[in-house]
Design an enzyme around this catalytic site. Structure first.
Site, short mmCIF file in Angstrom:
data_model
loop_
_atom_site.label_atom_id
_atom_site.label_comp_id
_atom_site.label_asym_id
_atom_site.label_seq_id
_atom_site.Cartn_x
_atom_site.Cartn_y
_atom_site.Cartn_z
N HIS A 117 0.38 4.40 -2.53
CA HIS A 117 0.33 5.80 -2.20
C HIS A 117 1.22 6.53 -2.66
O HIS A 117 1.25 7.60 -3.15
CB HIS A 117 0.21 5.84 -0.51
CG HIS A 117 -1.29 5.47 -0.07
ND1 HIS A 117 -1.45 5.79 1.11
CD2 HIS A 117 -2.13 4.77 -0.47
CE1 HIS A 117 -2.56 5.37 1.33
NE2 HIS A 117 -3.24 4.82 0.28
N GLY B 152 3.98 11.04 -8.31
CA GLY B 152 4.76 9.97 -8.89
C GLY B 152 5.70 9.14 -8.04
O GLY B 152 5.56 9.63 -6.71
N ARG C 47 0.86 -1.12 0.05
CA ARG C 47 0.18 0.02 -0.06
C ARG C 47 0.90 1.23 0.07
O ARG C 47 0.51 2.21 -0.74
CB ARG C 47 -1.03 -0.10 1.28
CG ARG C 47 -1.91 1.18 1.29
CD ARG C 47 -2.60 1.00 2.19
NE ARG C 47 -3.95 1.96 1.91
CZ ARG C 47 -4.58 2.90 2.89
NH1 ARG C 47 -4.11 2.92 4.05
NH2 ARG C 47 -5.65 3.59 2.22
N HIS D 127 -6.22 -5.56 -2.92
CA HIS D 127 -6.75 -5.86 -1.72
C HIS D 127 -6.94 -7.33 -1.29
O HIS D 127 -7.76 -7.45 -0.16
CB HIS D 127 -8.25 -5.35 -1.80
CG HIS D 127 -7.91 -3.48 -1.77
ND1 HIS D 127 -9.11 -2.92 -2.17
CD2 HIS D 127 -7.01 -2.81 -1.39
CE1 HIS D 127 -8.67 -1.59 -2.02
NE2 HIS D 127 -7.47 -1.56 -1.47
N ASN E 199 -4.40 8.27 6.84
CA ASN E 199 -2.95 7.71 6.98
C ASN E 199 -3.09 6.46 8.01
O ASN E 199 -1.98 5.90 8.33
CB ASN E 199 -1.98 8.46 7.70
CG ASN E 199 -2.30 9.06 9.06
OD1 ASN E 199 -3.20 8.72 9.59
ND2 ASN E 199 -1.48 9.46 9.76
#
Ligand code: HEM
Ligand SMILES: *[C@@H]1O[C@H](CO)[C@@H](O)[C@H](O)[C@H]1NC(C)=O
Ligand SMILES: *[C@@H]1O[C@H](CO)[C@@H](O)[C@H](O)[C@H]1NC(C)=O
Ligand SMILES: *[C@@H]1O[C@H](CO)[C@@H](O)[C@H](O)[C@H]1NC(C)=O
Ligand SMILES: *[C@@H]1O[C@H](CO)[C@@H](O)[C@H](O)[C@H]1NC(C)=O
Length: 329
Positions: free
Chosen positions: A75, A81, A71, A200, A103
């Protein structure tokens, strides 16, 4: 703000949104040099091995590490980028991405610190934090039973990280239109959206990420009717309206949460996808077709996942090779 200013100038709504989208891409990303899988072959041939060792060691102590690192890379790539902006610490009053609103599940930054320290010992100032994070994400998938692949490298680290830019991340309440827009602004396709959502298959979500589906869904219905009723009932027990349990939540793949497999897609077809954004993939025949296909072929999911990870990993933004992943040089 971008949208509003442009809407003033350009009357035709369709035109305006096209221009907005392309300007946004240019403001978020610039095309760096082409990445290559042997970028450090001469300057730091053992870098990959050092990163893999650090990731392995961390996983042995904590099996939530792979989900966290996958993850984190996502992010990173979606904001400015893949430039390791997600790794920078807040400085004084200037809050960084990692202290921005969504967060709640970013953790395991220490793994990247350990990997970076090991790599710096081998070849100081050579390997970027953004590349280390991309490698660690790949290792996380591979070490969880997913595919392994060669990671194109040569990314640079950025010098900017702003908490308020985390609003550029897609939200779990997004519908398909919004998800497709978020991806296309980064030149990622609708297929990339369905494929990368398969990430996921690993990890955990807090109640707040799926609260909208199990309480007050809309004015007439309390629970999202697309949820499997027994799954919804279980989620409501774990996450009551006035939830007092800190860190309460659910795995996204409730069957094999620590295994990288295609169970995410199988569960989604059975009303057991966790977020509205997951369920949204079933709202159009095209995306639904991809979901059904990946539910029936793990092999095709793995192949597609590798391709889409490389495409996401090509989003570039940085300019230096940081010495410490948490602070700019
Ligand atoms: C398509 C848009 C996406 C949305 C709306 C989304 C949303 C979310 C949300 C809300 C969470 C849970 C946060 C929490 O409650 O703690 C989550 C977790 C996670 N996401 Fe996504 N995500 C998306 C795409 C992706 C992509 C592209 C990847 C990687 C390929 C990814 C990998 C993960 C992983 C591994 C976790 C679990 C993290 C952990 O357990 O530490 N997501 N995502
Ligand atoms: C998340 O954000 C809060 C508030 O901005 C901050 O106090 C906290 O340290 C952040 N958590 C992480 C893991 O960075
Ligand atoms: C985001 O935060 C930066 C400071 O970190 C600030 O300069 C900028 O104006 C903020 N942008 C918005 C849209 O609030
Ligand atoms: C998706 O959400 C946006 C923003 O809430 C809304 O304007 C749009 O009508 C929705 N699209 C669909 C197809 O539901
Ligand atoms: C609430 O959601 C259900 C199921 O999607 C739908 O049939 C109903 O029309 C919605 N009600 C309102 C007021 O939007």
């Amino acid at each position: 703000m971008f949208h509003l200013r442009l809407a003033h100038q350009v009357k035709a709504a369709a035109m305006a949104s096209m221009i907005t989208a392309s300007l946004l891409v240019f403001s978020l990303l610039h095309l760096g040099n082409a990445l290559s899988v042997d970028y450090y072959a001469k300057t730091c041939p053992d870098a990959e091995r050092a990163v893999t060792a650090a990731v392995k060691k961390a996983i042995a102590n904590d099996n939530t590490v792979p989900a966290a690192l996958l993850r984190m890379h996502f992010h990173d790539c979606f904001i400015r980028g893949c430039d390791a902006s997600v790794l920078l610490n807040s400085k004084g009053g200037e809050k960084a991405e990692k202290d921005g609103p969504p967060n709640i599940s970013l953790h395991a930054f220490y793994v990247i610190d350990h990997a970076k320290r090991a790599v710096e010992k081998l070849c100081p100032g050579v390997v970027s934090c953004a590349d280390i994070l991309a490698l660690a994400a790949r290792d996380s998938v591979a070490l969880s039973g997913g595919p392994a692949w060669e990671v194109p490298q040569g990314r640079r680290d950025g010098r900017v990280s702003r908490a308020n830019e985390t609003n550029q991340l897609p939200a779990p309440t997004f519908n398909l239109t919004q998800l497709k827009q978020s991806f296309s602004q980064r030149r990622l396709s609708t297929k990339d959206l369905v494929v990368l959502s398969g990430g996921h298959t690993l990890g955990f979500a807090h109640c707040s990420s799926f609260q909208n589906r199990i309480h007050n869904f809309n004015a007439t219905t309390d629970v999202d009717p697309t949820l499997d009723p027994s799954f919804a009932a279980r989620l409501r027990r774990i996450c009551p309206v006035h939830n007092k349990v800190r860190n309460a939540g659910s795995a996204m793949d409730t069957v094999t949460p620590a295994v990288f497999d295609n169970a995410y897609y199988e569960l989604l077809l059975r009303g057991r996808g966790l977020f509205s954004s997951d369920e949204a993939l079933l709202t159009h025949p095209k995306t639904q077709g991809f979901v059904s296909h990946f539910a029936s072929s793990q092999e095709d999911f793995f192949k597609a996942f590798v391709k889409s990870m490389v495409r996401m990993g090509n989003l570039q933004g940085g300019e230096e090779v940081r010495k410490d992943c948490r602070v700019v040089n």
